[in-house]
Scaffold this motif. Structure first.
Motif, PDB file in Angstrom:
ATOM      1  N   LEU A 154       0.318  -1.263   0.367  1.00  0.00           N
ATOM      2  CA  LEU A 154      -0.146   0.081   0.079  1.00  0.00           C
ATOM      3  C   LEU A 154       0.784   1.328   0.249  1.00  0.00           C
ATOM      4  O   LEU A 154       1.930   1.136   0.910  1.00  0.00           O
ATOM      5  CB  LEU A 154      -0.938   0.164   1.145  1.00  0.00           C
ATOM      6  CG  LEU A 154      -1.694   0.510   1.214  1.00  0.00           C
ATOM      7  CD1 LEU A 154      -2.823   0.808   0.090  1.00  0.00           C
ATOM      8  CD2 LEU A 154      -3.088   0.903   2.556  1.00  0.00           C
ATOM      9  N   LEU A 155       0.116   2.400  -1.140  1.00  0.00           N
ATOM     10  CA  LEU A 155       1.514   3.380  -0.639  1.00  0.00           C
ATOM     11  C   LEU A 155       0.802   4.590  -0.188  1.00  0.00           C
ATOM     12  O   LEU A 155      -0.744   4.696   0.075  1.00  0.00           O
ATOM     13  CB  LEU A 155       1.350   4.245  -2.284  1.00  0.00           C
ATOM     14  CG  LEU A 155       2.622   3.506  -3.207  1.00  0.00           C
ATOM     15  CD1 LEU A 155       2.406   3.633  -4.958  1.00  0.00           C
ATOM     16  CD2 LEU A 155       3.635   2.804  -2.689  1.00  0.00           C
ATOM     17  N   PRO A 156       1.449   5.647  -0.030  1.00  0.00           N
ATOM     18  CA  PRO A 156       0.543   6.472   1.382  1.00  0.00           C
ATOM     19  C   PRO A 156      -0.740   7.065   0.425  1.00  0.00           C
ATOM     20  O   PRO A 156      -2.026   7.182   1.041  1.00  0.00           O
ATOM     21  CB  PRO A 156       1.238   7.620   1.242  1.00  0.00           C
ATOM     22  CG  PRO A 156       2.472   7.663   0.529  1.00  0.00           C
ATOM     23  CD  PRO A 156       2.339   6.328  -0.030  1.00  0.00           C
ATOM     24  N   GLU A 157      -0.858   6.943  -1.200  1.00  0.00           N
ATOM     25  CA  GLU A 157      -2.490   7.360  -1.722  1.00  0.00           C
ATOM     26  C   GLU A 157      -3.371   6.753  -1.428  1.00  0.00           C
ATOM     27  O   GLU A 157      -4.423   7.129  -1.463  1.00  0.00           O
ATOM     28  CB  GLU A 157      -2.167   7.611  -3.164  1.00  0.00           C
ATOM     29  CG  GLU A 157      -0.922   9.787  -3.622  1.00  0.00           C
ATOM     30  CD  GLU A 157       0.523   8.832  -3.498  1.00  0.00           C
ATOM     31  OE1 GLU A 157       0.933   7.548  -2.994  1.00  0.00           O
ATOM     32  OE2 GLU A 157       1.422   9.156  -3.667  1.00  0.00           O
ATOM     33  N   GLY A 158      -3.368   5.428  -1.455  1.00  0.00           N
ATOM     34  CA  GLY A 158      -4.198   4.224  -1.489  1.00  0.00           C
ATOM     35  C   GLY A 158      -4.568   3.911   0.294  1.00  0.00           C
ATOM     36  O   GLY A 158      -5.287   3.685   0.736  1.00  0.00           O
ATOM     37  N   LEU A 159      -3.525   4.296   1.395  1.00  0.00           N
ATOM     38  CA  LEU A 159      -3.792   4.465   2.231  1.00  0.00           C
ATOM     39  C   LEU A 159      -5.217   5.398   2.699  1.00  0.00           C
ATOM     40  O   LEU A 159      -5.648   5.263   3.176  1.00  0.00           O
ATOM     41  CB  LEU A 159      -2.683   5.128   3.548  1.00  0.00           C
ATOM     42  CG  LEU A 159      -2.845   4.632   4.924  1.00  0.00           C
ATOM     43  CD1 LEU A 159      -3.948   3.955   5.242  1.00  0.00           C
ATOM     44  CD2 LEU A 159      -1.747   5.184   5.437  1.00  0.00           C
ATOM     45  N   ALA A 160      -4.267   6.869   1.969  1.00  0.00           N
ATOM     46  CA  ALA A 160      -5.873   8.264   1.572  1.00  0.00           C
ATOM     47  C   ALA A 160      -7.287   7.889   1.768  1.00  0.00           C
ATOM     48  O   ALA A 160      -7.947   8.326   2.331  1.00  0.00           O
ATOM     49  CB  ALA A 160      -5.007   8.772   1.439  1.00  0.00           C
ATOM     50  N   PHE A 161      -6.817   6.675   0.751  1.00  0.00           N
ATOM     51  CA  PHE A 161      -8.599   6.539   0.184  1.00  0.00           C
ATOM     52  C   PHE A 161      -9.149   5.463   1.120  1.00  0.00           C
ATOM     53  O   PHE A 161      -9.852   5.555   0.844  1.00  0.00           O
ATOM     54  CB  PHE A 161      -8.310   6.127  -1.723  1.00  0.00           C
ATOM     55  CG  PHE A 161      -9.699   5.443  -1.915  1.00  0.00           C
ATOM     56  CD1 PHE A 161     -10.014   6.337  -3.128  1.00  0.00           C
ATOM     57  CD2 PHE A 161     -10.014   4.512  -2.229  1.00  0.00           C
ATOM     58  CE1 PHE A 161     -11.061   6.206  -3.208  1.00  0.00           C
ATOM     59  CE2 PHE A 161     -10.747   3.499  -2.671  1.00  0.00           C
ATOM     60  CZ  PHE A 161     -11.453   5.415  -3.465  1.00  0.00           C
ATOM     61  N   LEU A 162      -8.265   4.444   1.040  1.00  0.00           N
ATOM     62  CA  LEU A 162      -9.102   4.120   2.316  1.00  0.00           C
ATOM     63  C   LEU A 162      -9.352   4.702   3.484  1.00  0.00           C
ATOM     64  O   LEU A 162     -10.516   4.266   4.108  1.00  0.00           O
ATOM     65  CB  LEU A 162      -7.254   2.368   2.723  1.00  0.00           C
ATOM     66  CG  LEU A 162      -8.190   1.758   3.581  1.00  0.00           C
ATOM     67  CD1 LEU A 162      -9.234   0.756   2.648  1.00  0.00           C
ATOM     68  CD2 LEU A 162      -7.228   0.945   3.463  1.00  0.00           C
ATOM     69  N   ASN A 163      -8.672   5.702   3.645  1.00  0.00           N
ATOM     70  CA  ASN A 163      -9.237   6.536   5.161  1.00  0.00           C
ATOM     71  C   ASN A 163     -10.338   6.980   5.266  1.00  0.00           C
ATOM     72  O   ASN A 163     -11.324   6.906   5.953  1.00  0.00           O
ATOM     73  CB  ASN A 163      -8.040   7.079   6.038  1.00  0.00           C
ATOM     74  CG  ASN A 163      -7.386   6.658   6.319  1.00  0.00           C
ATOM     75  OD1 ASN A 163      -6.884   5.544   6.933  1.00  0.00           O
ATOM     76  ND2 ASN A 163      -5.484   6.494   6.267  1.00  0.00           N
ATOM     77  N   GLU A 164     -10.424   7.601   3.657  1.00  0.00           N
ATOM     78  CA  GLU A 164     -11.661   8.240   3.514  1.00  0.00           C
ATOM     79  C   GLU A 164     -12.846   7.571   2.892  1.00  0.00           C
ATOM     80  O   GLU A 164     -13.832   7.611   2.713  1.00  0.00           O
ATOM     81  CB  GLU A 164     -11.879   8.729   2.151  1.00  0.00           C
ATOM     82  CG  GLU A 164     -10.317  10.005   1.883  1.00  0.00           C
ATOM     83  CD  GLU A 164     -10.167  10.798   0.273  1.00  0.00           C
ATOM     84  OE1 GLU A 164     -10.913  10.560  -0.317  1.00  0.00           O
ATOM     85  OE2 GLU A 164      -9.492  11.563   0.011  1.00  0.00           O
ATOM     86  N   HIS A 165     -12.989   5.808   2.797  1.00  0.00           N
ATOM     87  CA  HIS A 165     -12.956   4.681   2.543  1.00  0.00           C
ATOM     88  C   HIS A 165     -13.701   4.147   3.863  1.00  0.00           C
ATOM     89  O   HIS A 165     -14.070   2.604   3.215  1.00  0.00           O
ATOM     90  CB  HIS A 165     -13.233   4.460   1.264  1.00  0.00           C
ATOM     91  CG  HIS A 165     -13.685   5.216   0.011  1.00  0.00           C
ATOM     92  ND1 HIS A 165     -12.525   6.205  -0.548  1.00  0.00           N
ATOM     93  CD2 HIS A 165     -14.899   6.173  -0.627  1.00  0.00           C
ATOM     94  CE1 HIS A 165     -13.265   7.426  -1.388  1.00  0.00           C
ATOM     95  NE2 HIS A 165     -14.040   7.100  -1.486  1.00  0.00           N
ATOM     96  N   SER A 166     -13.419   4.250   5.320  1.00  0.00           N
ATOM     97  CA  SER A 166     -13.264   3.465   5.310  1.00  0.00           C
ATOM     98  C   SER A 166     -14.201   2.634   6.002  1.00  0.00           C
ATOM     99  O   SER A 166     -14.925   1.513   7.010  1.00  0.00           O
ATOM    100  CB  SER A 166     -12.411   3.924   6.905  1.00  0.00           C
ATOM    101  OG  SER A 166     -13.189   5.565   7.466  1.00  0.00           O
ATOM    102  N   HIS A 167     -15.592   3.864   6.377  1.00  0.00           N
ATOM    103  CA  HIS A 167     -16.383   3.449   6.228  1.00  0.00           C
ATOM    104  C   HIS A 167     -17.266   2.177   5.692  1.00  0.00           C
ATOM    105  O   HIS A 167     -17.861   1.020   5.725  1.00  0.00           O
ATOM    106  CB  HIS A 167     -17.816   4.469   6.370  1.00  0.00           C
ATOM    107  CG  HIS A 167     -19.291   3.519   6.815  1.00  0.00           C
ATOM    108  ND1 HIS A 167     -19.989   3.440   7.967  1.00  0.00           N
ATOM    109  CD2 HIS A 167     -20.406   3.484   6.200  1.00  0.00           C
ATOM    110  CE1 HIS A 167     -21.041   2.886   7.606  1.00  0.00           C
ATOM    111  NE2 HIS A 167     -21.594   3.018   6.576  1.00  0.00           N
ATOM    112  N   GLN A 168     -16.971   2.641   3.930  1.00  0.00           N
ATOM    113  CA  GLN A 168     -17.505   0.774   2.950  1.00  0.00           C
ATOM    114  C   GLN A 168     -16.698  -0.483   3.412  1.00  0.00           C
ATOM    115  O   GLN A 168     -17.081  -1.514   3.602  1.00  0.00           O
ATOM    116  CB  GLN A 168     -16.877   1.383   1.799  1.00  0.00           C
ATOM    117  CG  GLN A 168     -18.306   3.076   1.768  1.00  0.00           C
ATOM    118  CD  GLN A 168     -17.841   4.220   1.803  1.00  0.00           C
ATOM    119  OE1 GLN A 168     -16.977   4.027   2.166  1.00  0.00           O
ATOM    120  NE2 GLN A 168     -18.984   5.412   1.504  1.00  0.00           N
ATOM    121  N   ALA A 169     -15.802   0.549   3.519  1.00  0.00           N
ATOM    122  CA  ALA A 169     -14.109  -0.764   3.668  1.00  0.00           C
ATOM    123  C   ALA A 169     -14.806  -1.950   5.278  1.00  0.00           C
ATOM    124  O   ALA A 169     -14.914  -3.043   5.309  1.00  0.00           O
ATOM    125  CB  ALA A 169     -13.217  -0.706   4.275  1.00  0.00           C
TER     126      ALA A 169
END
Length: 124
Positions: free
Chosen positions: A97-112
């Motif tokens: 995972l890259l920082p950009e992917g982590l940022a996206f994951l954090n933005e969509h933490s509810h869906q994850a």
């Protein structure tokens, strides 16, 4: 990152609620769901595609085992849009995972988390 790809182009926010009926018929998870789950698994540790297939199978109690034909293109896509990196060792690709992917994951933490809950529900 390729210029024709925009982060989140296919990985978009899921604006729907899940219900138990979704588990009984039709497609179990969408390609967006798969991509989000792969990012969530890569957050834990870098992994090979086969390890990710096995992890999804294990987390769902065998209910959801995406084929390599689904997982590898999804991994390639998230690498192309800059959410994951790939390294090759002994002819095996390992994704991280890259920082950009982590940022996206954090933005969509509810869906994850909703997807993780669905997988936990399947083995309960």
């Amino acid at each position: 990152m390729r210029k024709d790809k925009q982060p989140g182009h296919r990985l978009r926010e899921h604006g729907r609620h899940r219900h138990e009926a979704n588990f009984t018929r039709g497609r179990k998870f969408s390609s967006d769901d798969l991509q989000l789950m792969l990012l969530a698994l890569l957050e834990k540790q870098p992994s090979h595609g086969y390890e990710l297939v096995k992890e999804l199978d294990s987390r769902s109690g065998g209910y959801w085992k995406p084929s390599p034909g689904m997982v590898y293109p999804a991994l390639t896509y998230i690498q192309e849009i800059g959410y994951a990196s790939v390294s090759v060792s002994s002819n095996k690709k390992s994704y991280a995972l890259l920082p950009e992917g982590l940022a996206f994951l954090n933005e969509h933490s509810h869906q994850a988390e909703e997807l993780r809950a669905m997988l936990r529900h399947l083995i309960a």
